[in-house]
Each structure stands twice: as C-alpha cells, then as structure tokens.
Design a protein around this motif. Structure first.
Motif, short mmCIF file in Angstrom:
data_model
loop_
_atom_site.label_atom_id
_atom_site.label_comp_id
_atom_site.label_asym_id
_atom_site.label_seq_id
_atom_site.Cartn_x
_atom_site.Cartn_y
_atom_site.Cartn_z
N MET A 1 7.81 11.18 -86.72
CA MET A 1 8.77 12.29 -86.66
C MET A 1 9.69 12.23 -87.87
SD MET A 1 11.81 12.99 -83.88
CE MET A 1 10.81 13.60 -82.54
N LYS A 2 9.93 13.42 -88.43
CA LYS A 2 10.88 13.53 -89.54
C LYS A 2 11.95 14.55 -89.14
CE LYS A 2 12.20 13.37 -93.97
NZ LYS A 2 12.78 12.18 -94.58
N ILE A 3 13.22 14.15 -89.30
CA ILE A 3 14.33 15.02 -88.89
C ILE A 3 15.02 15.56 -90.14
CG2 ILE A 3 16.53 15.13 -87.67
CD1 ILE A 3 15.62 12.63 -86.12
N THR A 4 15.25 16.86 -90.15
CA THR A 4 16.11 17.46 -91.16
C THR A 4 17.15 18.32 -90.45
OG1 THR A 4 14.62 19.34 -91.46
CG2 THR A 4 14.37 17.49 -92.98
N VAL A 5 18.31 18.45 -91.06
CA VAL A 5 19.35 19.30 -90.49
C VAL A 5 19.87 20.26 -91.56
CG1 VAL A 5 20.08 17.60 -88.78
CG2 VAL A 5 21.22 17.66 -91.00
N GLU A 6 20.28 21.42 -91.10
CA GLU A 6 20.93 22.38 -91.99
C GLU A 6 22.43 22.28 -91.75
OE1 GLU A 6 18.94 26.34 -92.58
OE2 GLU A 6 17.94 25.71 -90.75
N GLU A 7 23.08 21.54 -92.62
CA GLU A 7 24.52 21.31 -92.44
C GLU A 7 25.30 22.62 -92.41
OE1 GLU A 7 26.17 18.58 -95.20
OE2 GLU A 7 24.88 16.92 -94.60
N ASP A 8 24.84 23.60 -93.17
CA ASP A 8 25.56 24.88 -93.23
C ASP A 8 25.61 25.56 -91.86
OD1 ASP A 8 25.85 24.42 -95.88
OD2 ASP A 8 24.44 25.94 -96.55
N LEU A 9 24.61 25.30 -91.03
CA LEU A 9 24.55 25.94 -89.72
C LEU A 9 25.35 25.17 -88.67
CD1 LEU A 9 20.78 26.95 -89.34
CD2 LEU A 9 22.72 28.40 -89.99
N CYS A 10 25.58 23.89 -88.89
CA CYS A 10 26.19 23.04 -87.87
C CYS A 10 27.63 23.49 -87.58
CB CYS A 10 26.19 21.59 -88.35
SG CYS A 10 27.00 20.46 -87.20
N CYS A 11 27.92 23.68 -86.29
CA CYS A 11 29.28 24.08 -85.89
C CYS A 11 30.07 22.91 -85.33
CB CYS A 11 29.21 25.22 -84.88
SG CYS A 11 28.53 24.74 -83.29
N GLY A 12 29.47 21.71 -85.37
CA GLY A 12 30.20 20.52 -84.95
C GLY A 12 30.38 20.38 -83.46
N SER A 13 29.47 20.95 -82.69
CA SER A 13 29.61 20.87 -81.23
C SER A 13 29.45 19.46 -80.69
CB SER A 13 28.57 21.78 -80.57
OG SER A 13 27.27 21.22 -80.76
N GLY A 14 28.67 18.65 -81.39
CA GLY A 14 28.48 17.27 -80.96
C GLY A 14 27.44 17.06 -79.88
N LEU A 15 26.74 18.12 -79.49
CA LEU A 15 25.74 17.96 -78.43
C LEU A 15 24.60 17.03 -78.84
CD1 LEU A 15 25.53 21.60 -77.06
CD2 LEU A 15 26.59 19.62 -75.97
N CYS A 16 24.26 17.07 -80.11
CA CYS A 16 23.17 16.19 -80.57
C CYS A 16 23.55 14.73 -80.42
CB CYS A 16 22.81 16.50 -82.02
SG CYS A 16 24.20 16.43 -83.17
N VAL A 17 24.81 14.42 -80.62
CA VAL A 17 25.27 13.03 -80.48
C VAL A 17 25.21 12.61 -79.01
CG1 VAL A 17 27.15 11.43 -80.94
CG2 VAL A 17 26.76 13.36 -82.49
N VAL A 18 25.53 13.53 -78.13
CA VAL A 18 25.45 13.24 -76.70
C VAL A 18 24.01 12.89 -76.29
CG1 VAL A 18 25.71 14.22 -74.39
CG2 VAL A 18 27.44 14.67 -76.15
N LYS A 19 23.06 13.60 -76.88
CA LYS A 19 21.65 13.42 -76.51
C LYS A 19 20.99 12.23 -77.20
CE LYS A 19 21.14 17.00 -73.80
NZ LYS A 19 20.79 16.82 -72.36
N ALA A 20 21.42 11.91 -78.42
CA ALA A 20 20.75 10.84 -79.18
C ALA A 20 21.75 10.20 -80.13
CB ALA A 20 19.57 11.43 -79.95
N ASP A 21 22.59 9.33 -79.56
CA ASP A 21 23.67 8.78 -80.39
C ASP A 21 23.21 7.69 -81.35
OD1 ASP A 21 23.30 6.68 -78.63
OD2 ASP A 21 25.36 6.66 -77.89
N GLN A 22 21.96 7.27 -81.24
CA GLN A 22 21.44 6.32 -82.22
C GLN A 22 20.86 7.02 -83.45
OE1 GLN A 22 18.89 4.13 -79.39
NE2 GLN A 22 20.09 2.33 -79.95
N VAL A 23 20.73 8.33 -83.33
CA VAL A 23 20.12 9.10 -84.41
C VAL A 23 21.12 10.04 -85.08
CG1 VAL A 23 18.33 10.81 -84.94
CG2 VAL A 23 17.85 8.95 -83.34
#
Ligand code: SF4
Length: 64
Positions: A1-23
C-alpha cells in the motif's frame, strides 16, 4: 500500500488520526495531516482504509 495526501484539501478534522494514529498525525500549527508512514505494514491496512473512507474532504489516496 502507498499513501498520498492532498494537503490543500485537508480541513484538519483529525478523523484520520482517530482511525490510524500510527500512520497519520496533524501539524501543530494548522492541523493539516502528516503522513508518518506512507507504506504501512499490512496489519495497519484496515485502519488506513477506514481513515481514507471517513476523511470528509477525500484528501487521502491509497494505491494497493
Ligand atoms: S481526515 Fe482528512 S481532512 Fe481530516 S485531518 Fe485527516 S486528511 Fe485532513
């Protein structure tokens, strides 16, 4: 698996951290997502997929 993120789209909700705080983490100054490991081990895939699914702005992209 390869992860990429579009920082411009991120609104800082933090839900991704809740789901996978090691990533995923968030920048202290503005809450924008930080990818800690863009090639996570298989045992973390489920959490990463959850994170991508719940991201309100679809900023997380996975290549599997
Ligand atoms: S869930 Fe999406 S919008 Fe929220 S912090 Fe993570 S990447 Fe950014």
């Amino acid at each position: 698996m390869k992860i990429t993120v579009e920082e411009d789209l991120c609104c800082g909700s933090g839900l991704c951290v809740v789901k996978a705080d090691q990533v995923f983490d968030q920048r202290d100054e503005d809450g924008v997502v930080v990818v800690l490991n863009d090639n996570p081990p298989e045992e973390q895939y489920a959490g990463v997929r959850d994170a991508a699914a719940v991201c309100p702005t679809a900023a997380i992209h996975l290549t599997e």
